[in-house]
Design a protein around this motif. Sequence first.
Motif, PDB file in Angstrom:
ATOM      1  N   LYS A  64       0.832  -1.217   0.000  1.00  0.00           N
ATOM      2  CA  LYS A  64       0.000   0.000   0.000  1.00  0.00           C
ATOM      3  C   LYS A  64       0.860   1.258   0.000  1.00  0.00           C
ATOM      4  N   ASN A  65       1.995   1.193   0.687  1.00  0.00           N
ATOM      5  CA  ASN A  65       2.886   2.347   0.776  1.00  0.00           C
ATOM      6  C   ASN A  65       4.029   2.306  -0.238  1.00  0.00           C
ATOM      7  N   GLN A  66       3.927   1.377  -1.178  1.00  0.00           N
ATOM      8  CA  GLN A  66       4.853   1.273  -2.302  1.00  0.00           C
ATOM      9  C   GLN A  66       6.304   1.067  -1.854  1.00  0.00           C
ATOM     10  N   LEU A  67       6.475   0.207  -0.840  1.00  0.00           N
ATOM     11  CA  LEU A  67       7.816  -0.147  -0.399  1.00  0.00           C
ATOM     12  C   LEU A  67       8.343  -1.277  -1.276  1.00  0.00           C
ATOM     13  N   GLU A  68       9.569  -1.148  -1.731  1.00  0.00           N
ATOM     14  CA  GLU A  68      10.137  -2.156  -2.622  1.00  0.00           C
ATOM     15  C   GLU A  68      10.898  -3.236  -1.866  1.00  0.00           C
ATOM     16  N   SER A  69      11.575  -2.857  -0.780  1.00  0.00           N
ATOM     17  CA  SER A  69      12.377  -3.814  -0.005  1.00  0.00           C
ATOM     18  C   SER A  69      11.920  -3.801   1.452  1.00  0.00           C
ATOM     19  N   VAL A  70      11.685  -5.006   1.994  1.00  0.00           N
ATOM     20  CA  VAL A  70      11.155  -5.140   3.349  1.00  0.00           C
ATOM     21  C   VAL A  70      11.948  -6.205   4.094  1.00  0.00           C
ATOM     22  N   ALA A  71      12.343  -5.884   5.323  1.00  0.00           N
ATOM     23  CA  ALA A  71      13.047  -6.843   6.178  1.00  0.00           C
ATOM     24  C   ALA A  71      12.077  -7.421   7.198  1.00  0.00           C
ATOM     25  N   LEU A  72      11.965  -8.743   7.201  1.00  0.00           N
ATOM     26  CA  LEU A  72      11.043  -9.449   8.092  1.00  0.00           C
ATOM     27  C   LEU A  72      11.829 -10.238   9.133  1.00  0.00           C
ATOM     28  N   PRO A  73      11.593  -9.997  10.411  1.00  0.00           N
ATOM     29  CA  PRO A  73      12.188 -10.861  11.432  1.00  0.00           C
ATOM     30  C   PRO A  73      11.348 -12.116  11.581  1.00  0.00           C
ATOM     31  N   ALA A  74      11.818 -13.041  12.379  1.00  0.00           N
ATOM     32  CA  ALA A  74      10.992 -14.201  12.727  1.00  0.00           C
ATOM     33  C   ALA A  74       9.891 -13.702  13.659  1.00  0.00           C
ATOM     34  N   ILE A  75       8.666 -13.694  13.182  1.00  0.00           N
ATOM     35  CA  ILE A  75       7.562 -13.128  13.955  1.00  0.00           C
ATOM     36  C   ILE A  75       7.037 -14.172  14.921  1.00  0.00           C
ATOM     37  N   ASN A  76       7.438 -14.041  16.175  1.00  0.00           N
ATOM     38  CA  ASN A  76       6.873 -14.879  17.231  1.00  0.00           C
ATOM     39  C   ASN A  76       7.057 -14.160  18.552  1.00  0.00           C
ATOM     40  N   SER A  77       6.207 -14.464  19.513  1.00  0.00           N
ATOM     41  CA  SER A  77       6.253 -13.782  20.802  1.00  0.00           C
ATOM     42  C   SER A  77       6.834 -14.664  21.897  1.00  0.00           C
ATOM     43  N   SER A  78       7.579 -15.683  21.491  1.00  0.00           N
ATOM     44  CA  SER A  78       8.219 -16.535  22.491  1.00  0.00           C
ATOM     45  C   SER A  78       9.188 -15.707  23.336  1.00  0.00           C
ATOM     46  N   LYS A  79       9.206 -15.967  24.637  1.00  0.00           N
ATOM     47  CA  LYS A  79      10.130 -15.262  25.513  1.00  0.00           C
ATOM     48  C   LYS A  79      11.556 -15.785  25.365  1.00  0.00           C
ATOM     49  N   ASP A  80      11.705 -16.907  24.702  1.00  0.00           N
ATOM     50  CA  ASP A  80      13.023 -17.472  24.452  1.00  0.00           C
ATOM     51  C   ASP A  80      13.570 -16.899  23.151  1.00  0.00           C
ATOM     52  N   PRO A  81      14.627 -16.060  23.192  1.00  0.00           N
ATOM     53  CA  PRO A  81      15.148 -15.449  21.975  1.00  0.00           C
ATOM     54  C   PRO A  81      15.723 -16.464  20.994  1.00  0.00           C
ATOM     55  N   HIS A  82      15.995 -17.678  21.466  1.00  0.00           N
ATOM     56  CA  HIS A  82      16.553 -18.715  20.601  1.00  0.00           C
ATOM     57  C   HIS A  82      15.480 -19.675  20.094  1.00  0.00           C
ATOM     58  N   PHE A  83      14.203 -19.348  20.371  1.00  0.00           N
ATOM     59  CA  PHE A  83      13.116 -20.199  19.910  1.00  0.00           C
ATOM     60  C   PHE A  83      13.082 -20.221  18.384  1.00  0.00           C
ATOM     61  N   VAL A  84      13.180 -21.404  17.816  1.00  0.00           N
ATOM     62  CA  VAL A  84      13.137 -21.572  16.362  1.00  0.00           C
ATOM     63  C   VAL A  84      12.207 -22.737  16.049  1.00  0.00           C
ATOM     64  N   ASP A  85      11.271 -22.514  15.172  1.00  0.00           N
ATOM     65  CA  ASP A  85      10.341 -23.560  14.768  1.00  0.00           C
ATOM     66  C   ASP A  85      10.319 -23.591  13.247  1.00  0.00           C
ATOM     67  N   GLU A  86      10.691 -24.742  12.672  1.00  0.00           N
ATOM     68  CA  GLU A  86      10.742 -24.839  11.212  1.00  0.00           C
ATOM     69  C   GLU A  86       9.363 -24.637  10.595  1.00  0.00           C
ATOM     70  N   ASN A  87       8.301 -25.039  11.311  1.00  0.00           N
ATOM     71  CA  ASN A  87       6.952 -24.838  10.789  1.00  0.00           C
ATOM     72  C   ASN A  87       6.599 -23.352  10.705  1.00  0.00           C
ATOM     73  N   VAL A  88       7.072 -22.586  11.682  1.00  0.00           N
ATOM     74  CA  VAL A  88       6.862 -21.137  11.670  1.00  0.00           C
ATOM     75  C   VAL A  88       7.590 -20.516  10.481  1.00  0.00           C
ATOM     76  N   ALA A  89       8.830 -20.915  10.272  1.00  0.00           N
ATOM     77  CA  ALA A  89       9.603 -20.403   9.138  1.00  0.00           C
ATOM     78  C   ALA A  89       8.951 -20.785   7.815  1.00  0.00           C
TER      79      ALA A  89
END
Length: 260
Positions: A197-222
């Motif tokens: 909508k705002n015509q952004l060409e490049s966007v950086a996406l972090p791993a979107i999760n609210s786990s309190k563990d900063p090392h939480f990684v889930d392949e299904n989430v990715a």
Amino acid sequence: MTKQEMVNYLLGYLLKENSQYKAIHIPEDLSGQESLLRALLNVRPPMATSRHFLSVQNDYLQLKAAERVVVFLNHLHTVPNDERFYVWKGDITRLKVDGIVNTASRHLLGCFEPLHNCSENAIHTYAGVQLRQDCYNLMEQQPYEEPTGTAKITPAYNLPAKFVLHTVSPNLSGPLTPMSKDLLTQTYLACLGLSEKNQLESVALPAINSSKDPHFVDENVAEVAVQTTKQFLEQSHFVKKVIFAVNNDKERHIYQKLLN
């Protein structure tokens, strides 16, 4: 002004702004003074400030951005066989792209814990006090906390990026359920749709999760992140480049495997 002069001025302003800070000890070394400055900015509520304060703060944060080294898109390598995607391990606040996504708290005002090591704290720290004020103004327009699966956009101010997209993560501290998968998909689509909508060409996406563990990684989430983004880009007119900003090597390996 020198860096020391800027720090002295900003500290003096913030200490005078709140009478409760009278007893605070100012470290003698510049590094300690900068840590105190960041802590005071972290806990500062959204409120008006002087033009001179903003001018000095902006100069200081631009100096900090140069010290931390800005990362340009042409410094990164795309994944093999698809020039639309990048996987990058590093601090998202260093990326010079059109938009970065901030996984925000429901009040959208940023992290108030002094010196906390989270991306939300870093984003508000290096953007400047204007960002919290903008978020406050946005939240004043609605009589409820920000729900999951939506997104709002603000200028990025002193960050290398142009805009910050704020979104509230679903709670993904456990196995991915059908409901949390739907919420996660909605969250990515909200960020990408607002970018379009705002015509952004490049966007950086972090791993979107609210786990309190900063090392939480889930392949299904990715996998949800990658599939949702790929499908979106097939229909996008403006968003052309997506950077998956990851926190560790395990996460980087997962995204690289899914994108190859």
